[in-house]
Design an enzyme around this catalytic site. Sequence first.
Site, PDB file in Angstrom:
ATOM      1  N   HIS A 271      -0.578   3.572   2.262  1.00 54.34           N
ATOM      2  CA  HIS A 271      -0.680   2.685   3.417  1.00 54.34           C
ATOM      3  C   HIS A 271       0.572   2.782   4.286  1.00 54.34           C
ATOM      4  O   HIS A 271       0.490   2.927   5.517  1.00 54.34           O
ATOM      5  CB  HIS A 271      -0.862   1.235   2.960  1.00 54.34           C
ATOM      6  CG  HIS A 271      -2.262   0.875   2.581  1.00 54.34           C
ATOM      7  ND1 HIS A 271      -2.885   1.393   1.459  1.00 54.34           N
ATOM      8  CD2 HIS A 271      -3.165   0.030   3.175  1.00 54.34           C
ATOM      9  CE1 HIS A 271      -4.110   0.889   1.367  1.00 54.34           C
ATOM     10  NE2 HIS A 271      -4.306   0.063   2.392  1.00 54.34           N
TER      11      HIS A 271
ATOM     12  N   HIS B  15       1.789  -2.424  -5.247  1.00 53.97           N
ATOM     13  CA  HIS B  15       2.851  -1.432  -5.094  1.00 53.97           C
ATOM     14  C   HIS B  15       4.189  -2.046  -5.455  1.00 53.97           C
ATOM     15  O   HIS B  15       4.391  -3.262  -5.339  1.00 53.97           O
ATOM     16  CB  HIS B  15       2.922  -0.918  -3.645  1.00 53.97           C
ATOM     17  CG  HIS B  15       2.024   0.233  -3.367  1.00 53.97           C
ATOM     18  ND1 HIS B  15       2.175   1.468  -3.965  1.00 53.97           N
ATOM     19  CD2 HIS B  15       0.960   0.352  -2.532  1.00 53.97           C
ATOM     20  CE1 HIS B  15       1.230   2.292  -3.512  1.00 53.97           C
ATOM     21  NE2 HIS B  15       0.487   1.645  -2.655  1.00 53.97           N
TER      22      HIS B  15
END
Length: 219
Positions: free
Chosen positions: A133, A185
């Site tokens: 991302h 993450h």
Amino acid sequence: MRKDPLWWTGIGCALLAAVLTALVVAGWRPLLAYDERVARDLHAHAVTHPSVTWFMRVLSDWVWDPWTMRALAAVACVLLWWRGDRRRALLVALVTLAASVLQQGLKLLVGRDRPVWSNPVDSAQYAAYPSGHAMTATVVCGLLLWLLPRPPPGRAPGARVVAAWSVAVVSVLGVGFTRVYLGVHWPSDVLAGWLLGVALVALATCVPVREGGCDPVER
């Protein structure tokens, strides 16, 4: 080319990304401890604030999703091709594709596990490092900003340019934050995505698409 600030920015970010990758692979304890502390604190907030978490998921999974970003890059490519600027259209397409290949290759090579929670608020597949991302948003936003015309010497950027930069910065920083906040993450995954994205855009835009070296957009 190699005296251009963009070139050195790209080289610097690439070297920093290489060092960060080495530290992650080596399991450097101070970095891992920092990652764990930040991820744990943000996850605790996400669990106790479901409305904020829902908003973060909308931003992460829809507004700033990699496929949304790639769609923006595809639109830019089509417009450039339609205008006859086929070299820059190809450059945008190739850099966006290269970013996807690079991030997936590093995920495979590093094989870092994502955070694991007893009460997850979101989920993600495949390896954690680097953040796809963050990297995709950095690459696409960077390329779109590169396509903007620069103001004449001595003139301040127009309102549209300032707005575009503001949206790009918020998007790149924002998507990185959402990925850590949602617990999918580690912070260093996001940092790696940013560094690799900047490196890729900076080096790619030094390709002499037209005469004049780096940043060859007509003014």
